[in-house]
Design a protein around this motif. Sequence first.
Motif, PDB file in Angstrom:
ATOM      1  N   CYS A 234       3.748   1.736  -6.308  1.00  0.00           N
ATOM      2  CA  CYS A 234       4.040   0.687  -5.504  1.00  0.00           C
ATOM      3  C   CYS A 234       4.236  -0.916  -6.140  1.00  0.00           C
ATOM      4  O   CYS A 234       2.961  -1.043  -6.635  1.00  0.00           O
TER       5      CYS A 234
ATOM      6  N   CYS B 120      11.127   5.245  -7.216  1.00  0.00           N
ATOM      7  CA  CYS B 120      11.392   6.398  -7.023  1.00  0.00           C
ATOM      8  C   CYS B 120      12.364   6.783  -7.794  1.00  0.00           C
ATOM      9  O   CYS B 120      13.473   5.733  -7.958  1.00  0.00           O
TER      10      CYS B 120
ATOM     11  N   LYS C 156       2.540   7.572  -4.967  1.00  0.00           N
ATOM     12  CA  LYS C 156       2.990   6.569  -5.208  1.00  0.00           C
ATOM     13  C   LYS C 156       1.388   6.292  -5.439  1.00  0.00           C
ATOM     14  O   LYS C 156       1.254   4.929  -6.561  1.00  0.00           O
TER      15      LYS C 156
END
Lengths: 387, 291
Positions: free
Chosen positions: A352, A286, A339
């Motif tokens: 991820c 992130c 993601k």
Amino acid sequence: MRPDLSAMDTLPPSPGSTVAFEKTALDILIATLRQRGYTVVGPTVRDDAIVYDEIGGVTDLPIGYVDEQEAGTYRLRRWEKDTFFAYTVGPYAWKKFLYPPEERLWEVRRENGTLRFTEAPLPTEQYAFIGVRSCELAAIRIQDRIFTGGPYVDPRYQARRERLFILAVNCTRAGNTCFCASVGSGPQAEGPYDIALTELDEVFIAHVGSVLGGQILAEVPHRPATEEERAAAAERVQATARTMRRALDTTDLRDLLFNHQEHPHWEDVATRCLACTNCTLVCPTCFCFSVEDLTDLQGESAWRVRRWDSCFSQAFTYTAGRPARQSIASRYRQWLTHKLAGWVDQFGVLGCVGCGRCITWCPAQIDITEEVARLREQPPQTERSPS
Amino acid sequence: MMPTPPSPAAQPTGPTGNAWVPIPFTVVRRRREIPGTVTLWLAPPEGYPFAFRPGQFNMLYVFGVKEVPISISGDPGTPVPVAHTIRQVGMATQALVNLKPGDVVGVRGPFGSAWPLEHARGHDVVIVAGGIGLAPLRPAIYSLLRHRPQYGNVVLLYGARSPRELLYARELERWRGRFDMEVLVTVDRGDRTWHGHVGVVTTLFPQADVFFSPQNTIAFICGPEIMMRFTVRELLDRGVPPERIFVSLERNMHCGQGLCGHCQYGPFFICKDGPVFPYQKLATLFGIREI
């Protein structure tokens, strides 16, 4: 028979070679890096968790510790073995060093009726990371693409990244929230690293990843790894993959997310999600931030900082008087869709890496692998994938 | 021929070669347009090169307050002083509209994609604007008029909430006086002084239909998202090809460089992939609530 560790090669081990060294000799490796001017950062124990912080030697490492992780649960305990790296990942990712939670970008002064902007000096830190796991290497590769892949390059990230020394560690134990094997990011470390270690009972098996890695290892008493040791090291990593309990099915994942954008399941997640932002803060990939402009009390100078921010905060999308994503359902959808789907369009990879942090540190025990599995059970409403 | 999406913006260059650090621009002129909305003309430091393409935006920083993305509303043919039309909505825009000639602001930019004027050649051009959405379209209008013979019919449909909120009213009148441009204006609510059309901007289409041939039309739209949604529908219903409909989106960019994540819209960063998008790229996302 104990291998003779005093029989040192005179030449530094070359990239691609595999050597063995006594575990306590890791101390020499750390000292060598420190002598060369590196700030050596590695796992330590703080507040009953594994936290990456500056270390002076092996005594700072969490020797003999293991962790137990589950959705919403983290427990660190000692066990009977003197292992150096038996625990898996803690709450902090390495991004806090390469991309600090807060940093100043520039300053401005009022001067002669105009404004004089001065860029904050580029960072000079020279970090050596000790104990980077395969999922975390994957995360660094991803953040490299984000911050240095262009068209705009972040000079601050780049400055720290260029000087980074990485000592990776192959995982010899899977945590309960780990799922790296299913997303192709572990447990075997892939580049970029200077040295990758696999921990055996008596020795570390070190794979040399760079010329610099070889030069550092040259300072550490070592010998070529035996065939048996290499096989044992490989088997430990394979066993980690075999015993991994969680998995994220990545089949057509991008389209799955885009085709379920208006699905009622998001409302279901929203009844559980607290929008606390924990998942985005512990996530090693992130990258969202906000900038904030601050001033001194005299109003003569001001400066801009950037701070990690989160798509879970309502203020994150505040545009022309109102947030674009008001509901928690829309914010969770944004996070998961970014993601696992948008990320692929933006950076060519999944966002991820299967580290499981978002599962462990979610106070509501929301499990990304579980939410994807539940979306899979539901038929899509429409073809929504942007082409 | 199918137009390709607009290419990414040229990199802005600061004195440090860093897109992060603002350049001090001086307010040289200020005009109150309509209540709460002001146009500022900003002059760069001596010798600083500034050029932009219609539809791009700058990040404007008011000392000690905040930085916000504001589209450029002036003529790309005379790019400096650079014009920004700003509607007061929050703290930063309030500080901006209160600036006076002589004040200095920090400018980063230009950022983002542009209206694809190169693909408009030979086509009828339909421009649909709602409210302040006319501001980022005005540079495109200036360009179209400057190279007028290259294009087919040029039609502007403009809607504001009320007669006193019609932006650039004098210019609208001037454009309407031209023989080579059609200008249709509407307001959501009229008043006693208003003798023109009343209704949302899409209600202008029956009147506008005679001025463009849909198969050969390229359309540029900017306004509130709901207005753009309904406008796209009207254009598609008439047979305007989806790959020739372009919209401009708005989000609260913090960096302008596709790094901070604030302006994400589906898989796109509005700051660097947009703000101008071919509708085709957004078709599956447009209309999803809170996307």
